[in-house]
Design an enzyme around this catalytic site. Structure first.
Site, PDB file in Angstrom:
ATOM      1  N   PHE A   1      -9.309 -18.452  88.876  1.00 49.56           N
ATOM      2  CA  PHE A   1      -8.126 -18.935  89.434  1.00 49.56           C
ATOM      3  C   PHE A   1      -7.257 -19.730  88.153  1.00 49.56           C
ATOM      4  CE2 PHE A   1      -5.813 -22.544  91.624  1.00 49.56           C
ATOM      5  CZ  PHE A   1      -4.656 -21.917  92.042  1.00 49.56           C
TER       6      PHE A   1
ATOM      7  N   GLU B   1       5.095 -42.731  83.586  1.00 46.82           N
ATOM      8  CA  GLU B   1       4.805 -42.656  84.969  1.00 46.82           C
ATOM      9  C   GLU B   1       5.157 -43.899  85.641  1.00 46.82           C
ATOM     10  OE1 GLU B   1       3.755 -40.313  86.804  1.00 46.82           O
ATOM     11  OE2 GLU B   1       3.549 -38.688  85.753  1.00 46.82           O
TER      12      GLU B   1
ATOM     13  N   GLY C   1     -19.350 -33.706  86.738  1.00 46.99           N
ATOM     14  CA  GLY C   1     -20.478 -32.512  87.321  1.00 46.99           C
ATOM     15  C   GLY C   1     -19.609 -31.020  87.238  1.00 46.99           C
TER      16      GLY C   1
ATOM     17  N   GLU D   1      10.112 -33.817  92.040  1.00 46.97           N
ATOM     18  CA  GLU D   1      10.791 -33.510  93.355  1.00 46.97           C
ATOM     19  C   GLU D   1       9.789 -33.311  94.397  1.00 46.97           C
ATOM     20  OE1 GLU D   1      13.022 -29.809  92.853  1.00 46.97           O
ATOM     21  OE2 GLU D   1      11.195 -28.534  92.727  1.00 46.97           O
TER      22      GLU D   1
END
Lengths: 182, 182
Positions: free
Chosen positions: A14, A91, A114, A139
């Site tokens: 993925f 941030e 792990g 957003e």
């Protein structure tokens, strides 16, 4: 004992917006083989920020993996190639509206060694000041800003409103810095 | 502000031996939509164990996601339906050969609430004793056992041999319990 696991093959599973997932076939130290499921993450920063009044700056946020809101120190993912210190200031500003005079790295750690390579860099911000023209949130980000005392934060840990590794680390860090032991 | 994100749809990506991965489409608090990449994990336990001589019991282990060895407190994944306390005693025995007189939960926290639901339960073991017939490790697990002082553990944090959230939490916990502040 030599502990290394050698990669025999990698299968990409993925490739998402934030994480990617792969399964590695590995050769174990004893020569046998096994598989390892690995999540790749860009890394993150978080900021311990205490106001002039001694309040800890926190944000409440809905966390989809947990299907609930928890209260955390301000944090965010690193953008590609971004300097962690620049990211920490960004941030803090976006999530809380605070700027700071200085910001200092206090620890870095892997969150889930792990199965994931996520590392989080923890900063302490000094000299907080509210910015009039602070940058806003992404957003798809929504947070409630909170400012609490150390005692209130310890109560939040007890009742599981503070419930994540980096924030519990941050509260213990402040306990140690203030010399308040159990 | 209401922060909840409602699930519109769930797309299963991967179902592994240990983790599974899905992408949820969500409705944000402002009515817009976004996606969330979620890793499901069975949860884990870890054990703070200090010997009668005051040494902290640690294990060195190769972590494939990091492609290196790090030093951690004994830990392991919960098996399906397993009681965390039973799991903590089992992992302590398997990874270190130690049994204990009692074991007590001291904290639970999510490791990476932004993308994973992994929760780790941290226990303190009291009354350690070496078992002659200790259960062994899983067949794909290899660890080096170590016993270090608190000062050595703090040095390990500095030089990044201890490098993960639960172990840094554990060392802070011991500093606070022993009343040793910065």
């Amino acid at each position: 004992m030599n502990l290394q696991e050698k990669t025999i093959s990698t299968k990409k599973i993925f490739d998402g917006r934030i994480i990617s997932v792969q399964v590695d076939e590995v050769e174990l130290p004893n020569g046998k083989t096994s598989t390892r499921e690995l999540v790749k993450h860009p890394g993150a920063v978080a900021v311990i920020a205490v106001t002039d009044e001694g309040k800890i700056v926190l944000v409440e946020q809905y966390r989809k993996p947990l299907e609930k809101e928890i209260v955390e120190i301000p944090a965010g993912k690193l953008e590609k190639g971004e300097n962690p210190e620049v990211c920490a200031k960004r941030e803090l500003e976006e999530e809380t509206g605070y700027g700071c005079d200085s910001i200092e790295l206090v620890s870095s750690f892997y969150t889930s060694p792990g199965f994931a390579d996520e590392i989080i860099h923890i900063y302490v911000a000094k000299g907080l000041k509210k910015l009039e023209d602070a940058a806003g949130l992404d957003e798809d980000e929504f947070v409630n800003l909170m400012e609490v005392t150390l005692e209130e934060a310890l109560e939040f840990i007890k009742n599981q409103r503070i419930y994540d590794a980096k924030t519990i680390y941050a509260i213990q860090y402040l306990q140690l810095a203030l010399g308040r032991t159990k």
